[in-house]
Motif scaffolding. Structure first.
Motif, PDB file in Angstrom:
ATOM      1  N   ASN A 199       0.822  -1.209   0.000  1.00 54.51           N
ATOM      2  CA  ASN A 199       0.000   0.000   0.000  1.00 54.51           C
ATOM      3  C   ASN A 199       0.856   1.258   0.000  1.00 54.51           C
ATOM      4  OD1 ASN A 199      -2.496  -1.349   0.044  1.00 54.51           O
ATOM      5  ND2 ASN A 199      -2.373  -1.633   2.261  1.00 54.51           N
ATOM      6  N   GLY A 200       2.167   1.077   0.146  1.00 55.12           N
ATOM      7  CA  GLY A 200       3.067   2.223   0.180  1.00 55.12           C
ATOM      8  C   GLY A 200       3.542   2.672  -1.186  1.00 55.12           C
ATOM      9  N   ILE A 210       7.699  -3.896 -13.937  1.00 57.05           N
ATOM     10  CA  ILE A 210       7.543  -4.104 -12.500  1.00 57.05           C
ATOM     11  C   ILE A 210       8.806  -3.651 -11.764  1.00 57.05           C
ATOM     12  CG2 ILE A 210       7.232  -5.850 -10.706  1.00 57.05           C
ATOM     13  CD1 ILE A 210       5.551  -7.418 -12.758  1.00 57.05           C
ATOM     14  N   ALA A 211       9.968  -3.947 -12.346  1.00 59.16           N
ATOM     15  CA  ALA A 211      11.230  -3.512 -11.744  1.00 59.16           C
ATOM     16  C   ALA A 211      11.325  -1.991 -11.715  1.00 59.16           C
ATOM     17  CB  ALA A 211      12.414  -4.108 -12.505  1.00 59.16           C
ATOM     18  N   ASP A 212      10.810  -1.310 -12.758  1.00 60.91           N
ATOM     19  CA  ASP A 212      10.824   0.151 -12.773  1.00 60.91           C
ATOM     20  C   ASP A 212       9.984   0.710 -11.624  1.00 60.91           C
ATOM     21  OD1 ASP A 212      12.470   0.321 -14.954  1.00 60.91           O
ATOM     22  OD2 ASP A 212      10.846   0.574 -16.411  1.00 60.91           O
ATOM     23  N   VAL A 213       8.804   0.112 -11.387  1.00 63.07           N
ATOM     24  CA  VAL A 213       7.968   0.544 -10.272  1.00 63.07           C
ATOM     25  C   VAL A 213       8.704   0.356  -8.953  1.00 63.07           C
ATOM     26  CG1 VAL A 213       5.860   0.035  -8.969  1.00 63.07           C
ATOM     27  CG2 VAL A 213       5.786   0.154 -11.465  1.00 63.07           C
ATOM     28  N   CYS A 214       9.379  -0.771  -8.805  1.00 64.18           N
ATOM     29  CA  CYS A 214      10.092  -1.056  -7.561  1.00 64.18           C
ATOM     30  C   CYS A 214      11.240  -0.072  -7.342  1.00 64.18           C
ATOM     31  CB  CYS A 214      10.615  -2.490  -7.568  1.00 64.18           C
ATOM     32  SG  CYS A 214       9.319  -3.749  -7.435  1.00 64.18           S
ATOM     33  N   ARG A 215      11.969   0.257  -8.399  1.00 61.57           N
ATOM     34  CA  ARG A 215      13.071   1.207  -8.265  1.00 61.57           C
ATOM     35  C   ARG A 215      12.569   2.568  -7.811  1.00 61.57           C
ATOM     36  NH1 ARG A 215      15.643  -1.603 -12.581  1.00 61.57           N
ATOM     37  NH2 ARG A 215      14.312  -0.568 -14.110  1.00 61.57           N
ATOM     38  N   GLY A 216      11.420   2.976  -8.310  1.00 61.49           N
ATOM     39  CA  GLY A 216      10.902   4.286  -7.952  1.00 61.49           C
ATOM     40  C   GLY A 216      10.198   4.342  -6.614  1.00 61.49           C
ATOM     41  N   ASN A 217       9.989   3.158  -5.989  1.00 65.85           N
ATOM     42  CA  ASN A 217       9.238   3.125  -4.730  1.00 65.85           C
ATOM     43  C   ASN A 217       9.994   2.421  -3.609  1.00 65.85           C
ATOM     44  OD1 ASN A 217       6.151   4.020  -5.205  1.00 65.85           O
ATOM     45  ND2 ASN A 217       6.955   3.085  -7.081  1.00 65.85           N
ATOM     46  N   ALA A 218      11.311   2.185  -3.797  1.00 64.35           N
ATOM     47  CA  ALA A 218      12.113   1.487  -2.789  1.00 64.35           C
ATOM     48  C   ALA A 218      11.455   0.176  -2.385  1.00 64.35           C
ATOM     49  CB  ALA A 218      12.329   2.370  -1.559  1.00 64.35           C
ATOM     50  N   ALA A 219      10.996  -0.585  -3.392  1.00 63.12           N
ATOM     51  CA  ALA A 219      10.278  -1.838  -3.149  1.00 63.12           C
ATOM     52  C   ALA A 219      11.037  -3.000  -3.786  1.00 63.12           C
ATOM     53  CB  ALA A 219       8.864  -1.749  -3.720  1.00 63.12           C
ATOM     54  N   ASN A 220      10.597  -4.190  -3.501  1.00 65.01           N
ATOM     55  CA  ASN A 220      11.147  -5.408  -4.073  1.00 65.01           C
ATOM     56  C   ASN A 220      10.011  -6.276  -4.600  1.00 65.01           C
ATOM     57  OD1 ASN A 220      12.868  -4.917  -1.276  1.00 65.01           O
ATOM     58  ND2 ASN A 220      14.154  -5.315  -3.059  1.00 65.01           N
ATOM     59  N   TYR A 221      10.298  -7.088  -5.603  1.00 59.49           N
ATOM     60  CA  TYR A 221       9.296  -8.035  -6.080  1.00 59.49           C
ATOM     61  C   TYR A 221       9.869  -9.439  -6.075  1.00 59.49           C
ATOM     62  CZ  TYR A 221      11.651  -8.154 -10.669  1.00 59.49           C
ATOM     63  OH  TYR A 221      12.569  -8.303 -11.672  1.00 59.49           O
ATOM     64  N   TYR A 222       8.987 -10.407  -5.890  1.00 60.09           N
ATOM     65  CA  TYR A 222       9.386 -11.806  -5.966  1.00 60.09           C
ATOM     66  C   TYR A 222       8.167 -12.646  -6.325  1.00 60.09           C
ATOM     67  CZ  TYR A 222       7.434 -12.025  -1.197  1.00 60.09           C
ATOM     68  OH  TYR A 222       6.612 -11.956  -0.104  1.00 60.09           O
ATOM     69  N   VAL A 223       8.412 -13.834  -6.851  1.00 56.64           N
ATOM     70  CA  VAL A 223       7.351 -14.765  -7.211  1.00 56.64           C
ATOM     71  C   VAL A 223       7.473 -15.985  -6.317  1.00 56.64           C
ATOM     72  CG1 VAL A 223       6.377 -16.226  -9.016  1.00 56.64           C
ATOM     73  CG2 VAL A 223       7.249 -13.962  -9.596  1.00 56.64           C
ATOM     74  N   GLU A 224       6.399 -16.286  -5.573  1.00 57.11           N
ATOM     75  CA  GLU A 224       6.364 -17.456  -4.702  1.00 57.11           C
ATOM     76  C   GLU A 224       5.170 -18.316  -5.078  1.00 57.11           C
ATOM     77  OE1 GLU A 224       6.704 -18.711   0.005  1.00 57.11           O
ATOM     78  OE2 GLU A 224       5.963 -16.710  -0.511  1.00 57.11           O
ATOM     79  N   LEU A 226      10.205  -2.858   2.665  1.00 58.36           N
ATOM     80  CA  LEU A 226      10.623  -3.183   4.027  1.00 58.36           C
ATOM     81  C   LEU A 226       9.929  -2.291   5.047  1.00 58.36           C
ATOM     82  CD1 LEU A 226      14.448  -3.858   3.694  1.00 58.36           C
ATOM     83  CD2 LEU A 226      12.640  -5.500   4.165  1.00 58.36           C
ATOM     84  N   THR A 227       9.431  -1.148   4.602  1.00 58.14           N
ATOM     85  CA  THR A 227       8.753  -0.235   5.514  1.00 58.14           C
ATOM     86  C   THR A 227       7.282  -0.572   5.696  1.00 58.14           C
ATOM     87  OG1 THR A 227       8.475   1.261   3.636  1.00 58.14           O
ATOM     88  CG2 THR A 227      10.301   1.702   5.141  1.00 58.14           C
ATOM     89  N   ASP A 228       6.776  -1.600   4.992  1.00 61.83           N
ATOM     90  CA  ASP A 228       5.371  -1.983   5.143  1.00 61.83           C
ATOM     91  C   ASP A 228       5.117  -2.496   6.554  1.00 61.83           C
ATOM     92  OD1 ASP A 228       4.807  -1.373   2.528  1.00 61.83           O
ATOM     93  OD2 ASP A 228       5.049  -3.433   1.806  1.00 61.83           O
TER      94      ASP A 228
END
Length: 329
Positions: free
Chosen positions: A169-170, A190-204, A213-215
């Protein structure tokens, strides 16, 4: 957790063909496995070593094996509230500590000889290999799309559709001022979104997750103590705490764990090196884990890299600032 939950191993190791038919159940053979889970791209992978197959069976696995599925844990039974189709809950008998720990595509089989008597087939598999590495999207969208919608579009409108699980949600709520063209590997967007939002993505297990990490954590912390599976003494590290427990399939990336009745080996200080103090409540969030098992040996463990959160819901101490992205995506 009831005392009987960590007694008698239970496991299933399946190799499935491209049509989702069972190519071989190797559970009765001598197998070892390592399941790695981290926030890095391709951080969800497994290696299974199967010993002393016949030449015919080995060739069948190499030629027909497409997916690797691993389930592991213990035989302990207990009562648990299970959600029903009508939305109500019902108490049912369930496996307390048993479940799927990996489901991914086999990308590399290899043969080797360990000794004069032991021949080994090693299967390397990646969870999310097709959507991450072998995918394509060609789509034009109108303006007004926010970061969450970009993630959902890239995942669900590609040639290989990917289910979307947790999305932070961040993520920025700013909307695109003009239309956008998606063309190429969807995970670049998806990687571009993560770079701009200090986020990470993974598939499980085939499901895409985008997290920061701030969530704040919404899950109740799993309590681990020497009587409920902790092995040895936890080791304090710069960003939190590393420790080993009996194999536990209920622990996932970003799970919260509270250590109880333990002491830790504390890290030595180095001038200029920031060290996070031991959490007052001994609560840590899983930033990486490895499940290790040997169907005819002693290994049956989960090794955990935990980051300090200074208590449930607080910002993780690993972040020096909110713009830091731990795995560089």
């Amino acid at each position: 957790m009831p005392a009987g939950a960590l007694w008698l191993r239970k496991y299933k190791i399946l190799v499935v063909d491209a049509n989702d038919n069972e190519a071989l159940n190797v559970s009765d053979l001598h197998c070892t496995f390592e399941v790695h889970k981290s926030r890095a791209k391709n951080g969800f992978y497994a290696t299974v070593r199967i010993y002393n197959l016949t030449a015919k069976t080995e060739n069948k696995l190499v030629e027909e094996g497409d997916r690797l599925i691993i389930e592991a844990g213990y035989t302990g039974k207990g009562k648990k509230d299970v959600k029903q189709a009508d939305g109500t809950t019902k108490e049912e008998d369930v496996d307390l500590q048993y479940g799927k720990i990996f489901d991914g595509k086999i990308v590399w089989p290899s043969r080797s000889r360990n000794s004069n008597t032991d021949y080994v087939l090693t299967l390397m598999a990646i969870d999310g290999d097709n959507p991450l590495n072998k995918n394509f999207i060609a789509k034009t969208v109108n303006r007004g799309m926010n970061a969450r919608k970009v993630v959902e579009t890239a995942a669900q409108d590609a040639e290989v559709k990917t289910d979307v699980g947790k999305v932070s949600n961040g993520l920025s709520q700013q909307k695109l001022p003009r239309g956008k063209v998606f063309f190429g590997n969807p995970y670049n967007y998806i990687a571009d979104v993560c770079r701009g939002n200090a986020a990470n993505y993974y598939v499980e297990n085939g499901t895409l997750n985008v997290v920061k990490l701030t969530d704040p954590s919404t899950d109740e912390a799993i309590v681990i103590s020497p009587s409920t599976g902790l092995i040895g003494t936890p080791q304090q590290v710069q960003s939190g705490m590393n420790f080993k427990i009996l194999l536990n399939p209920s622990i996932h990336l970003m799970s919260m764990i509270q250590l109880k009745d333990v002491q830790a080996n504390e890290i030595s200080a180095t001038p200029g090196q920031p060290i996070m103090p031991i959490d007052d409540e001994w609560i840590y969030q899983v930033a990486g884990l490895v499940h290790r098992g040997d169907t005819r040996g002693n290994d049956w463990y989960t090794e955990i890299e935990g980051i300090s959160r200074y208590g449930k819901g607080a910002l993780p101490a690993i972040l020096a600032n909110s713009g830091q992205n731990a795995n560089g995506t």
